[in-house]
Design a protein around this motif. Structure first.
Motif, PDB file in Angstrom:
ATOM      1  N   UNK A  48       1.462  -0.732  -0.246  1.00  0.00           N
ATOM      2  CA  UNK A  48       0.143   0.223   0.084  1.00  0.00           C
ATOM      3  C   UNK A  48       1.362   1.060  -0.216  1.00  0.00           C
ATOM      4  N   UNK A  49       2.445   1.280   0.285  1.00  0.00           N
ATOM      5  CA  UNK A  49       2.751   2.051   0.726  1.00  0.00           C
ATOM      6  C   UNK A  49       3.349   2.397  -0.858  1.00  0.00           C
ATOM      7  N   UNK A  50       3.945   1.754  -1.065  1.00  0.00           N
ATOM      8  CA  UNK A  50       4.647   1.649  -2.405  1.00  0.00           C
ATOM      9  C   UNK A  50       3.291   2.164  -3.141  1.00  0.00           C
ATOM     10  N   UNK A  51       2.443   1.597  -3.346  1.00  0.00           N
ATOM     11  CA  UNK A  51       0.779   2.489  -4.523  1.00  0.00           C
ATOM     12  C   UNK A  51       1.437   3.183  -3.803  1.00  0.00           C
ATOM     13  N   UNK A  52       1.029   4.078  -2.906  1.00  0.00           N
ATOM     14  CA  UNK A  52       0.775   5.663  -2.729  1.00  0.00           C
ATOM     15  C   UNK A  52       1.768   6.384  -2.978  1.00  0.00           C
ATOM     16  N   UNK A  53       2.798   5.684  -2.690  1.00  0.00           N
ATOM     17  CA  UNK A  53       4.521   6.405  -3.691  1.00  0.00           C
ATOM     18  C   UNK A  53       3.895   6.861  -5.000  1.00  0.00           C
ATOM     19  N   UNK A  54       3.482   5.295  -5.457  1.00  0.00           N
ATOM     20  CA  UNK A  54       3.519   5.380  -7.345  1.00  0.00           C
ATOM     21  C   UNK A  54       3.002   6.507  -7.792  1.00  0.00           C
ATOM     22  N   UNK A  55       1.591   6.469  -7.085  1.00  0.00           N
ATOM     23  CA  UNK A  55       0.349   7.250  -7.573  1.00  0.00           C
ATOM     24  C   UNK A  55       0.790   8.836  -7.156  1.00  0.00           C
ATOM     25  N   UNK A  56       1.655   9.281  -5.625  1.00  0.00           N
ATOM     26  CA  UNK A  56       1.890  11.003  -5.974  1.00  0.00           C
ATOM     27  C   UNK A  56       2.890  11.262  -7.411  1.00  0.00           C
ATOM     28  N   UNK A  57       3.658  10.005  -7.120  1.00  0.00           N
ATOM     29  CA  UNK A  57       4.634  10.567  -8.457  1.00  0.00           C
ATOM     30  C   UNK A  57       4.052  10.004  -9.583  1.00  0.00           C
ATOM     31  N   UNK A  58       3.192   9.310  -9.881  1.00  0.00           N
ATOM     32  CA  UNK A  58       1.926   9.677 -11.149  1.00  0.00           C
ATOM     33  C   UNK A  58       1.496  11.129 -11.474  1.00  0.00           C
ATOM     34  N   UNK A  59       0.798  11.252  -9.386  1.00  0.00           N
ATOM     35  CA  UNK A  59       0.515  13.208 -10.151  1.00  0.00           C
ATOM     36  C   UNK A  59       1.497  13.850 -10.294  1.00  0.00           C
ATOM     37  N   UNK A  60       3.076  14.621 -10.047  1.00  0.00           N
ATOM     38  CA  UNK A  60       3.280  15.061 -10.473  1.00  0.00           C
ATOM     39  C   UNK A  60       4.112  15.006 -11.618  1.00  0.00           C
ATOM     40  N   UNK A  61       4.291  13.934 -12.448  1.00  0.00           N
ATOM     41  CA  UNK A  61       4.585  13.431 -14.000  1.00  0.00           C
ATOM     42  C   UNK A  61       3.101  13.962 -14.756  1.00  0.00           C
ATOM     43  N   UNK A  62       1.859  13.848 -14.158  1.00  0.00           N
ATOM     44  CA  UNK A  62       0.406  14.268 -14.553  1.00  0.00           C
ATOM     45  C   UNK A  62       0.597  15.784 -15.093  1.00  0.00           C
ATOM     46  N   UNK A  63       1.150  16.261 -13.612  1.00  0.00           N
ATOM     47  CA  UNK A  63       0.718  17.231 -13.922  1.00  0.00           C
ATOM     48  C   UNK A  63       2.100  18.289 -14.299  1.00  0.00           C
ATOM     49  N   UNK A  64       2.770  18.163 -14.509  1.00  0.00           N
ATOM     50  CA  UNK A  64       3.892  18.896 -15.585  1.00  0.00           C
ATOM     51  C   UNK A  64       3.580  18.462 -16.950  1.00  0.00           C
TER      52      UNK A  64
END
Length: 326
Positions: A48-64
């Motif tokens: 679950x922690x790994x999924x949270x990290x992936x989700x946050x990383x994806x959100x940064x990538x998408x916003x950028x």
């Protein structure tokens, strides 16, 4: 008969006890469910922690990498009886955007055709401005609203032609060269041969009206001057306007001509184009709607999908046991 109150009291005690037991059972089930959820997350905490990290990383990538959607809000004046044309044209543009008709959109937007997401338009309802234009408008309003509620009248599309100003909103991705994209859309809306012919006629007529009104003003001033200097007025008594019955009428008429001249001079400015821009604000962000931040949305979505998989698998196993037991 004497035992009835005791029996009823005993029955109420049984019902109350049954209700309390059921509430306790429900409370225990809720606690068990909460414990099962906590246990599940503790058991799968690393994933679950790994999924949270992936989700946050994806959100940064998408916003950028994703372009922000901006509102570009304008106030326009449709001239030369072009209100219905304008609304129909905007409906056509939105339809082509929904159909992803790149050939149509490229014909007037060029390489920026993907940036335009939607065009919105609505009238700026000003009943006072409409009714103050003329007595005829008051009569039209009275006839139309005899069998129609005033709210329905305001919202009815066919009445948009009576309002001078309209609010135009172009939703565009990104903020680079937004003025250029908006300009292309407006040029496209104004590029109509029928309206161009109307434009020439309206402009010529308006110029003629301005000249004629100025002539009328000069004539009225000339007549008023002749009245003031008339031999009927004694130089010793001074100017007495009230002595001439036409003076009041001429002064009143001059005021009306001045008002008409003002309207024609305003129209001269409005008649610069069929769809005349009054003002426009670029690159506005709509904060009126509630949005979940992507840094929260994507991690929660991944965790939810992961949990949903185990829930469905658990439900399937339960159904399988029931089916086999039968």
């Amino acid at each position: 008969m004497s035992n009835t109150p005791t029996t009823n009291s005993h029955q109420e005690e049984i019902d109350l006890g049954y209700l309390i037991n059921k509430i306790n059972e429900l409370f225990i089930k809720c606690l068990k469910l909460l414990y099962a959820i906590i246990s599940f997350f503790l058991k799968h905490k690393y994933i679950i922690l790994l999924l949270i990290v992936i989700g946050i990383a994806y959100s940064y990538f998408k916003e950028k990498n994703a372009a922000t959607l901006y509102d570009n809000q304008a106030i326009v004046v449709p001239n030369f009886e072009s209100v219905h044309y304008l609304y129909d044209k905007i409906d056509a543009i939105n339809f082509k955007i929904g159909e992803k008709d790149s050939l149509y959109l490229k014909s007037f937007l060029g390489e920026d055709y993907k940036r335009l997401k939607k065009v919105e338009i609505e009238p700026i309802i000003d009943m006072y401005q409409f009714l103050s234009k003329s007595r005829e408008n008051i009569d039209i309003f009275r006839i139309i609203t005899q069998n129609q509620d005033i709210t329905d009248y305001k919202e009815e599309l066919s009445n948009n032609k009576y309002y001078k100003y309209h609010k135009l909103n172009l939703k565009i991705f990104g903020e680079n060269n937004t003025e250029g994209v908006v300009s292309k859309v407006l040029d496209y809306l104004n590029n109509n041969e029928h309206l161009k012919k109307y434009s020439n006629i309206y402009k010529e007529n308006n110029e003629l009206q301005i000249k004629e009104h100025k002539k009328m003003l000069a004539q009225i001033d000339s007549v008023l001057y002749s009245i003031y200097t008339s031999k009927n007025l004694s130089s010793n008594q001074g100017v007495q306007i009230s002595e001439n019955p036409y003076t009041h009428f001429l002064i009143e008429r001059k005021g009306m001509v001045l008002d008409d001249l003002l309207q024609h001079q305003i129209q001269k400015i409005d008649f610069e184009s069929a769809i005349k821009i009054v003002k426009i604000d670029y690159n506005l962000i709509d904060n009126s709607k509630f949005r979940v931040p992507s840094k929260i949305k994507y991690p929660l979505l991944l965790v939810f999908l992961y949990s949903l998989f185990f829930f469905l698998r658990y439900g399937y196993s339960k159904l399988k046991k029931i089916a086999n037991s039968n």
